[in-house]
Design an enzyme around this catalytic site. Sequence first.
Site, mmCIF file in Angstrom:
data_model
loop_
_atom_site.group_PDB
_atom_site.id
_atom_site.type_symbol
_atom_site.label_atom_id
_atom_site.label_comp_id
_atom_site.label_asym_id
_atom_site.label_seq_id
_atom_site.Cartn_x
_atom_site.Cartn_y
_atom_site.Cartn_z
ATOM 1 C CB CYS A 35 -10.185 -8.260 20.464
ATOM 2 S SG CYS A 35 -10.775 -6.912 21.530
ATOM 3 C CB CYS A 76 -0.739 0.054 1.264
ATOM 4 S SG CYS A 76 -2.222 1.448 1.339
#
Length: 400
Positions: A352, A103
């Site tokens: 998480c 990217c």
Amino acid sequence: MSRPRRTTPRRGDRRPRQRAARGASVVGRRHEVEVGPVAHGGHCVARVTVAEGEPGRVVFVRHALPGERVVVELTEGTEGDRFWRGDAVEVLEASPDRVEAPCPYAGPGLCGGCDLQHVALPAQRRLKADVVAEQLERLAGLDVAVVVEKVPGEPDAPPGLRWRTRQRFVPLPGGRRGMRKHRSHEVVEVDDCLITARDAREPGPATQGLSVVETVRGRGLAVAADGFWQVHPGAPEALLSAVLEALVPQPGETVLDLYAGVGLFAAFLAEEVGPVGRVTAVEGDATAAALAAENLPGVDVLPGDVAAVLAGPDAPSRVDLVVLDPPRTGARREVCEAVAARAPRAVAYVACDPAALARDVATLAELGYRLTSLRAFDLFPMTHHVECVALLTRTGSDLR
């Protein structure tokens, strides 16, 4: 599984806390450093010599890899701080795991979301495994071998890209959009986010009050369009399978699903325990709890703060199984104590955040539960985030 307060990692949304300056700013200074181990949070640890005879000031370095020699430019800190932050702006000796970021918006001073685009995918997973293992060792005193698993379900795209099914952008004038820099309010205009799926939804004001249907194992679950749902297409199945395989629910058992969202785990646990079993789901977000009630016929859905509900008269006093799927801050001691007081034979903890998981595992160990197994999943390629499913069983139990 729809909790606006537990958002999936948003790109660049963590910003520095304001604190009193402790001397002159060091921002912009450059140092040549040898990069040390990976640390929790998407960076590696290095040290900068400040004064002769001192061990060196800790610098948390992004865009680097363990073992590399780099030039780090400091991005946060003052002379009196215990640690500084910085970016690797020049690589003098590269790791064999370093690759060119796919990217153009990934790198120092650019978009703050993908902090591992410069790392080959297999090495990304090894680094995440190292972080989970280090947190468990440091905070829970456990020596655990961790493997981060690739999750099926990514689209036909370059590996690690185009998996994110929901994405939030910062709107810019003229219909343009952007992403925030790391720990900053500044916005970088982004033409195309490479981890975002081509057909990704963009929750925003226009989606408030709307719901969509997510399908898992042929079963549809209503989810708020702007609420939480796992953004990796393979995540719901991977986490559901891990929880069911860990708990091995039996017909007739009682189950408590905490931080239940719209009911992903509760829906399938109810199928496993059957009509003579009982599942109770607790969810703090009012919208998610209302959707869970629609999604879960035959399941007791209790809306409200988890700790408060467990302390009240409506929650079951004893259960066989518990699922914990808390927000990033973890379940914390009050909830852990309420869980242990119900004497479940097993607890499946979906985490998480490795640090919160390790702290709660340590608390549950004090309360008579040991970590029996742990699986980790690469639900967020190109970022430092990792999801874990831990199984905890009562000390001395011969059930697992």
